[in-house]
Write a protein that holds these residues in place. Structure first.
Motif: not given
Length: 378
Positions: A18-26, A170-175
Protein backbone atom coordinates in the motif's frame (compact mmCIF):
# COMPACT_ATOMS: atom_id res chain seq x y z
CA UNK A 1 4.21 12.58 4.89
CA UNK A 2 2.44 9.24 4.50
CA UNK A 3 1.44 7.42 7.66
CA UNK A 4 -0.02 3.92 7.52
CA UNK A 5 -1.47 2.66 10.76
CA UNK A 6 -2.87 -0.78 11.41
CA UNK A 7 -3.77 -2.73 14.48
CA UNK A 8 -2.99 -6.08 12.81
CA UNK A 9 0.67 -7.09 12.68
CA UNK A 10 -0.13 -9.66 10.01
CA UNK A 11 -0.84 -6.82 7.62
CA UNK A 12 2.68 -5.41 7.67
CA UNK A 13 3.74 -7.01 4.37
CA UNK A 14 0.54 -5.76 2.76
CA UNK A 15 1.19 -2.32 4.24
CA UNK A 16 4.43 -2.09 2.28
CA UNK A 17 2.48 -2.71 -0.93
CA UNK A 18 0.00 0.00 0.00
CA UNK A 19 2.84 2.35 0.87
CA UNK A 20 4.26 2.12 -2.67
CA UNK A 21 0.91 3.04 -4.25
CA UNK A 22 0.33 5.86 -1.78
CA UNK A 23 3.75 7.33 -2.48
CA UNK A 24 3.16 7.19 -6.24
CA UNK A 25 -0.14 9.07 -5.96
CA UNK A 26 1.30 11.52 -3.45
CA UNK A 27 4.17 12.46 -5.77
CA UNK A 28 1.93 12.70 -8.84
CA UNK A 29 -0.74 14.79 -7.12
CA UNK A 30 1.65 16.91 -5.08
CA UNK A 31 -0.43 16.37 -1.95
CA UNK A 32 0.38 14.44 1.24
CA UNK A 33 -1.65 11.27 1.78
CA UNK A 34 -2.22 9.94 5.29
CA UNK A 35 -3.55 6.41 5.61
CA UNK A 36 -5.23 4.78 8.60
CA UNK A 37 -6.35 1.20 9.16
CA UNK A 38 -7.78 1.13 12.71
CA UNK A 39 -8.46 -2.23 14.30
CA UNK A 40 -11.81 -0.89 15.56
CA UNK A 41 -12.91 -0.05 11.97
CA UNK A 42 -13.89 3.38 13.28
CA UNK A 43 -11.96 6.46 12.22
CA UNK A 44 -13.17 10.05 12.59
CA UNK A 45 -12.67 12.31 9.56
CA UNK A 46 -9.58 14.52 9.51
CA UNK A 47 -9.22 18.02 8.18
CA UNK A 48 -6.26 19.69 6.50
CA UNK A 49 -2.78 18.41 5.82
CA UNK A 50 -3.61 16.64 2.55
CA UNK A 51 -5.76 13.62 1.78
CA UNK A 52 -6.79 11.07 4.39
CA UNK A 53 -7.41 7.43 3.48
CA UNK A 54 -9.30 5.29 5.99
CA UNK A 55 -8.98 1.59 5.15
CA UNK A 56 -11.89 -0.67 6.13
CA UNK A 57 -13.34 1.99 8.41
CA UNK A 58 -16.41 4.17 8.99
CA UNK A 59 -16.40 7.89 9.88
CA UNK A 60 -17.36 7.38 13.53
CA UNK A 61 -15.44 7.96 16.73
CA UNK A 62 -14.67 4.73 18.64
CA UNK A 63 -17.00 3.82 21.49
CA UNK A 64 -14.51 4.02 24.30
CA UNK A 65 -16.94 2.59 26.84
CA UNK A 66 -17.82 -0.46 24.78
CA UNK A 67 -15.41 -3.36 24.24
CA UNK A 68 -17.41 -4.70 21.32
CA UNK A 69 -18.94 -1.83 19.36
CA UNK A 70 -21.71 -2.81 17.00
CA UNK A 71 -20.60 -2.09 13.44
CA UNK A 72 -23.16 -2.69 10.69
CA UNK A 73 -21.94 -4.82 7.81
CA UNK A 74 -23.07 -6.44 4.57
CA UNK A 75 -21.80 -9.36 2.53
CA UNK A 76 -20.29 -8.62 -0.89
CA UNK A 77 -18.68 -11.41 -2.94
CA UNK A 78 -16.50 -9.19 -5.11
CA UNK A 79 -15.08 -5.69 -5.51
CA UNK A 80 -14.56 -4.31 -9.01
CA UNK A 81 -15.54 -7.84 -10.16
CA UNK A 82 -12.56 -9.35 -8.38
CA UNK A 83 -13.68 -12.03 -5.97
CA UNK A 84 -12.77 -11.32 -2.35
CA UNK A 85 -10.72 -13.82 -0.39
CA UNK A 86 -12.91 -16.29 1.55
CA UNK A 87 -13.58 -14.96 5.03
CA UNK A 88 -13.21 -11.31 3.97
CA UNK A 89 -16.55 -10.86 2.21
CA UNK A 90 -17.87 -8.70 5.04
CA UNK A 91 -18.03 -5.02 4.07
CA UNK A 92 -19.03 -2.09 6.23
CA UNK A 93 -22.55 -0.77 5.75
CA UNK A 94 -22.40 3.02 5.35
CA UNK A 95 -25.98 3.71 6.41
CA UNK A 96 -26.48 7.48 6.62
CA UNK A 97 -22.92 8.25 7.69
CA UNK A 98 -22.13 9.78 4.29
CA UNK A 99 -25.23 11.97 4.08
CA UNK A 100 -22.90 14.98 3.97
CA UNK A 101 -20.56 13.28 1.52
CA UNK A 102 -20.63 10.93 -1.45
CA UNK A 103 -20.82 7.15 -1.69
CA UNK A 104 -18.97 5.41 -4.51
CA UNK A 105 -20.21 2.17 -6.06
CA UNK A 106 -18.53 -0.32 -8.36
CA UNK A 107 -20.36 -1.38 -11.53
CA UNK A 108 -22.02 -4.25 -9.64
CA UNK A 109 -23.80 -1.74 -7.40
CA UNK A 110 -21.78 -2.39 -4.24
CA UNK A 111 -20.94 0.61 -2.06
CA UNK A 112 -17.20 0.23 -1.70
CA UNK A 113 -16.05 3.72 -0.71
CA UNK A 114 -17.29 6.97 0.77
CA UNK A 115 -15.99 10.53 0.54
CA UNK A 116 -16.21 13.18 3.23
CA UNK A 117 -14.30 16.33 2.32
CA UNK A 118 -10.66 15.30 1.98
CA UNK A 119 -11.34 11.88 3.53
CA UNK A 120 -11.75 8.62 1.59
CA UNK A 121 -13.23 5.64 3.42
CA UNK A 122 -12.76 2.15 1.97
CA UNK A 123 -15.65 -0.02 3.12
CA UNK A 124 -14.14 -3.42 2.25
CA UNK A 125 -11.26 -5.38 3.75
CA UNK A 126 -8.45 -4.28 1.43
CA UNK A 127 -5.64 -5.60 3.61
CA UNK A 128 -7.21 -9.04 3.80
CA UNK A 129 -6.90 -9.65 0.06
CA UNK A 130 -4.13 -11.56 -1.75
CA UNK A 131 -0.97 -9.49 -1.95
CA UNK A 132 -1.00 -9.43 -5.75
CA UNK A 133 -4.47 -7.80 -5.72
CA UNK A 134 -3.93 -5.23 -2.96
CA UNK A 135 -2.16 -2.58 -5.11
CA UNK A 136 -4.65 -3.08 -7.94
CA UNK A 137 -7.73 -2.71 -5.74
CA UNK A 138 -6.29 0.38 -4.04
CA UNK A 139 -5.51 2.01 -7.40
CA UNK A 140 -9.00 1.24 -8.66
CA UNK A 141 -10.50 2.73 -5.51
CA UNK A 142 -8.39 5.86 -5.97
CA UNK A 143 -9.37 6.13 -9.63
CA UNK A 144 -13.02 5.79 -8.62
CA UNK A 145 -12.91 8.39 -5.83
CA UNK A 146 -10.32 11.00 -6.80
CA UNK A 147 -12.15 12.02 -9.97
CA UNK A 148 -14.86 13.54 -7.79
CA UNK A 149 -12.33 15.27 -5.55
CA UNK A 150 -10.65 17.48 -8.16
CA UNK A 151 -11.96 20.58 -6.38
CA UNK A 152 -10.44 19.49 -3.07
CA UNK A 153 -7.17 18.55 -4.76
CA UNK A 154 -7.13 21.85 -6.63
CA UNK A 155 -7.39 23.79 -3.37
CA UNK A 156 -4.84 21.51 -1.72
CA UNK A 157 -2.19 21.69 -4.46
CA UNK A 158 -2.89 25.03 -6.13
CA UNK A 159 -3.41 23.31 -9.50
CA UNK A 160 -6.37 24.02 -11.74
CA UNK A 161 -9.13 21.37 -11.72
CA UNK A 162 -8.47 20.37 -15.33
CA UNK A 163 -4.77 19.93 -14.51
CA UNK A 164 -5.75 17.59 -11.67
CA UNK A 165 -7.96 15.62 -14.07
CA UNK A 166 -5.05 15.22 -16.48
CA UNK A 167 -2.87 13.86 -13.67
CA UNK A 168 -5.60 11.43 -12.62
CA UNK A 169 -6.02 10.28 -16.22
CA UNK A 170 -2.30 9.51 -16.41
CA UNK A 171 -2.45 7.62 -13.13
CA UNK A 172 -5.26 5.44 -14.50
CA UNK A 173 -3.01 4.08 -17.26
CA UNK A 174 -0.77 1.99 -14.96
CA UNK A 175 -3.94 0.72 -13.30
CA UNK A 176 -5.19 -0.57 -16.64
CA UNK A 177 -1.87 -2.28 -17.36
CA UNK A 178 -1.78 -3.81 -13.88
CA UNK A 179 -5.29 -5.16 -14.44
CA UNK A 180 -4.22 -6.84 -17.65
CA UNK A 181 -1.18 -8.30 -15.92
CA UNK A 182 -3.41 -9.85 -13.26
CA UNK A 183 -5.78 -11.18 -15.91
CA UNK A 184 -2.90 -12.79 -17.75
CA UNK A 185 -1.46 -14.19 -14.52
CA UNK A 186 -4.78 -15.76 -13.54
CA UNK A 187 -5.65 -16.93 -17.02
CA UNK A 188 -9.29 -16.00 -16.56
CA UNK A 189 -11.60 -13.03 -16.25
CA UNK A 190 -12.32 -11.21 -13.00
CA UNK A 191 -15.61 -11.92 -11.32
CA UNK A 192 -15.75 -15.60 -12.27
CA UNK A 193 -17.95 -15.04 -15.31
CA UNK A 194 -19.92 -12.12 -13.90
CA UNK A 195 -21.56 -10.41 -16.94
CA UNK A 196 -20.70 -7.05 -15.42
CA UNK A 197 -17.04 -7.99 -15.62
CA UNK A 198 -17.15 -7.59 -19.39
CA UNK A 199 -17.79 -3.89 -18.93
CA UNK A 200 -14.76 -3.70 -16.67
CA UNK A 201 -12.63 -5.49 -19.26
CA UNK A 202 -13.75 -3.17 -22.04
CA UNK A 203 -12.79 -0.13 -19.99
CA UNK A 204 -9.45 -1.70 -19.14
CA UNK A 205 -8.72 -2.60 -22.74
CA UNK A 206 -9.62 0.90 -23.93
CA UNK A 207 -7.21 2.40 -21.40
CA UNK A 208 -4.59 -0.17 -22.36
CA UNK A 209 -4.99 0.82 -26.01
CA UNK A 210 -4.63 4.49 -25.07
CA UNK A 211 -1.42 3.72 -23.18
CA UNK A 212 0.01 1.76 -26.10
CA UNK A 213 -0.94 4.51 -28.56
CA UNK A 214 0.86 7.11 -26.46
CA UNK A 215 3.91 4.86 -26.21
CA UNK A 216 3.88 4.28 -29.97
CA UNK A 217 3.69 8.03 -30.60
CA UNK A 218 6.63 8.59 -28.28
CA UNK A 219 8.58 5.77 -29.96
CA UNK A 220 7.76 7.28 -33.36
CA UNK A 221 9.11 10.65 -32.23
CA UNK A 222 12.23 8.98 -30.88
CA UNK A 223 12.70 7.02 -34.11
CA UNK A 224 12.40 10.20 -36.15
CA UNK A 225 14.95 11.95 -33.95
CA UNK A 226 17.34 9.00 -34.02
CA UNK A 227 16.96 8.66 -37.79
CA UNK A 228 17.88 12.31 -38.28
CA UNK A 229 20.84 11.87 -35.94
CA UNK A 230 21.93 8.74 -37.83
CA UNK A 231 21.72 10.52 -41.18
CA UNK A 232 23.68 13.44 -39.76
CA UNK A 233 26.38 11.08 -38.49
CA UNK A 234 26.53 9.35 -41.86
CA UNK A 235 26.89 12.70 -43.59
CA UNK A 236 29.68 13.74 -41.24
CA UNK A 237 31.42 10.40 -41.75
CA UNK A 238 31.13 10.78 -45.47
CA UNK A 239 32.52 14.30 -45.31
CA UNK A 240 35.39 13.19 -43.07
CA UNK A 241 36.16 10.36 -45.46
CA UNK A 242 36.13 12.80 -48.34
CA UNK A 243 38.43 15.16 -46.47
CA UNK A 244 40.78 12.32 -45.66
CA UNK A 245 40.90 11.23 -49.27
CA UNK A 246 41.37 14.82 -50.35
CA UNK A 247 44.29 15.24 -47.95
CA UNK A 248 45.83 12.04 -49.28
CA UNK A 249 45.55 13.38 -52.83
CA UNK A 250 47.02 16.81 -52.06
CA UNK A 251 49.40 16.61 -55.00
CA UNK A 252 46.55 15.76 -57.34
CA UNK A 253 44.51 18.65 -55.94
CA UNK A 254 47.43 21.00 -56.50
CA UNK A 255 47.58 19.99 -60.14
CA UNK A 256 43.81 20.43 -60.45
CA UNK A 257 44.06 23.95 -59.03
CA UNK A 258 46.68 24.83 -61.61
CA UNK A 259 44.42 23.41 -64.31
CA UNK A 260 41.45 25.40 -63.01
CA UNK A 261 43.43 28.63 -63.06
CA UNK A 262 44.24 27.99 -66.71
CA UNK A 263 40.53 28.10 -67.62
CA UNK A 264 39.90 31.55 -69.19
CA UNK A 265 36.70 32.22 -67.22
CA UNK A 266 38.31 31.43 -63.83
CA UNK A 267 39.89 34.30 -61.84
CA UNK A 268 40.75 32.42 -58.67
CA UNK A 269 40.48 29.17 -56.72
CA UNK A 270 40.24 28.70 -52.96
CA UNK A 271 40.26 25.44 -51.00
CA UNK A 272 38.37 25.50 -47.70
CA UNK A 273 37.79 22.77 -45.13
CA UNK A 274 34.61 21.43 -46.70
CA UNK A 275 34.53 22.86 -50.22
CA UNK A 276 36.33 24.14 -53.28
CA UNK A 277 35.56 27.75 -54.29
CA UNK A 278 35.93 28.88 -57.89
CA UNK A 279 35.78 32.62 -58.62
CA UNK A 280 34.80 33.46 -62.19
CA UNK A 281 35.48 36.39 -64.44
CA UNK A 282 32.55 38.39 -65.83
CA UNK A 283 30.25 36.02 -67.69
CA UNK A 284 27.99 36.96 -70.58
CA UNK A 285 25.27 34.88 -72.19
CA UNK A 286 23.28 35.00 -75.41
CA UNK A 287 19.51 34.50 -75.43
CA UNK A 288 17.39 34.85 -78.58
CA UNK A 289 20.25 36.57 -80.40
CA UNK A 290 20.77 39.15 -77.62
CA UNK A 291 23.83 39.31 -75.37
CA UNK A 292 23.37 39.87 -71.63
CA UNK A 293 25.91 40.52 -68.89
CA UNK A 294 25.33 38.17 -65.95
CA UNK A 295 28.28 39.27 -63.79
CA UNK A 296 30.99 37.52 -61.79
CA UNK A 297 30.18 34.36 -59.81
CA UNK A 298 31.47 32.30 -56.95
CA UNK A 299 30.99 28.56 -57.36
CA UNK A 300 31.07 26.66 -54.05
CA UNK A 301 31.55 22.95 -54.72
CA UNK A 302 31.22 21.09 -51.43
CA UNK A 303 32.91 17.76 -50.88
CA UNK A 304 29.52 16.13 -50.24
CA UNK A 305 28.36 17.13 -53.74
CA UNK A 306 26.25 20.18 -52.83
CA UNK A 307 26.70 23.21 -55.08
CA UNK A 308 26.07 26.89 -54.35
CA UNK A 309 26.32 29.62 -57.00
CA UNK A 310 26.45 33.26 -55.90
CA UNK A 311 26.44 36.32 -58.12
CA UNK A 312 29.04 38.71 -56.73
CA UNK A 313 28.26 41.74 -58.89
CA UNK A 314 24.86 41.65 -60.63
CA UNK A 315 22.37 39.68 -58.54
CA UNK A 316 18.70 40.57 -59.08
CA UNK A 317 17.26 40.47 -55.57
CA UNK A 318 17.41 36.84 -54.45
CA UNK A 319 18.10 35.75 -58.03
CA UNK A 320 21.80 35.18 -58.70
CA UNK A 321 21.06 33.92 -62.21
CA UNK A 322 17.91 33.14 -64.21
CA UNK A 323 18.30 29.52 -63.04
CA UNK A 324 19.61 30.23 -59.52
CA UNK A 325 17.58 31.47 -56.54
CA UNK A 326 19.34 32.44 -53.31
CA UNK A 327 22.53 30.63 -54.39
CA UNK A 328 20.60 27.40 -55.02
CA UNK A 329 20.89 26.28 -58.64
CA UNK A 330 18.39 24.11 -60.45
CA UNK A 331 20.93 21.71 -61.92
CA UNK A 332 18.37 19.43 -63.53
CA UNK A 333 19.88 16.44 -65.31
CA UNK A 334 23.49 17.55 -64.72
CA UNK A 335 23.10 17.21 -60.95
CA UNK A 336 24.03 13.49 -60.82
CA UNK A 337 27.03 14.14 -63.08
CA UNK A 338 28.33 16.87 -60.78
CA UNK A 339 27.86 14.62 -57.74
CA UNK A 340 29.73 11.78 -59.43
CA UNK A 341 32.62 14.04 -60.44
CA UNK A 342 32.93 15.45 -56.93
CA UNK A 343 32.87 11.98 -55.37
CA UNK A 344 35.74 11.04 -57.69
CA UNK A 345 37.58 14.35 -57.03
CA UNK A 346 37.34 15.40 -60.66
CA UNK A 347 37.43 19.08 -59.75
CA UNK A 348 38.35 20.39 -63.17
CA UNK A 349 35.58 18.48 -64.92
CA UNK A 350 33.02 19.54 -62.29
CA UNK A 351 34.05 23.21 -62.53
CA UNK A 352 33.94 23.19 -66.33
CA UNK A 353 30.46 21.64 -66.29
CA UNK A 354 29.21 24.27 -63.82
CA UNK A 355 30.78 27.10 -65.82
CA UNK A 356 28.96 25.87 -68.90
CA UNK A 357 25.77 25.76 -66.82
CA UNK A 358 26.21 29.39 -65.75
CA UNK A 359 26.83 30.53 -69.33
CA UNK A 360 23.69 28.81 -70.61
CA UNK A 361 20.21 30.29 -70.09
CA UNK A 362 17.09 28.36 -71.17
CA UNK A 363 13.88 30.46 -71.21
CA UNK A 364 11.59 27.47 -70.59
CA UNK A 365 13.39 26.58 -67.35
CA UNK A 366 14.36 29.89 -65.79
CA UNK A 367 13.13 31.18 -62.43
CA UNK A 368 13.10 34.78 -63.63
CA UNK A 369 13.46 36.33 -67.12
CA UNK A 370 16.87 37.27 -68.50
CA UNK A 371 15.63 40.82 -69.07
CA UNK A 372 16.48 41.62 -65.44
CA UNK A 373 20.14 41.63 -66.47
CA UNK A 374 21.87 44.24 -68.58
CA UNK A 375 21.61 43.80 -72.34
CA UNK A 376 24.86 44.56 -74.15
CA UNK A 377 24.39 46.63 -77.28
CA UNK A 378 26.47 45.75 -80.30
Amino acid sequence: MIRLQSGDRGHRSVSRLLQAVLEEYEVALGSPIHAYAPASHLSPPRRGGGLHLHIFALPVRPHWFSLWPIIPSVEIPAVFSWGLRPGTERALAPGKLFAQGVLKYDHSGHAIAGILGENIYLLFDLQGQPEELVPLLLRKAFDLCLGGMSGVLSLETGSLPHQVQIILHRLSHPTALLTLDQLNARGDRPGNGDPEARVEDEDVIQKWIAVKEEKLKELSRQMGSQTRLLNSCRERLRMLSSLKEAEQSEDVLGRDIDALLNIPAVRGVEVLRDRLCVLTDTIDTVVAGKRYRLGRFRLDIRFNGDVAIRNLTRAYGYYDHPHVWNAKPCLGNIGPSVLKMVSEFQWVAAAELLLEYVKTVTPKEWYTPIEHWEELKA
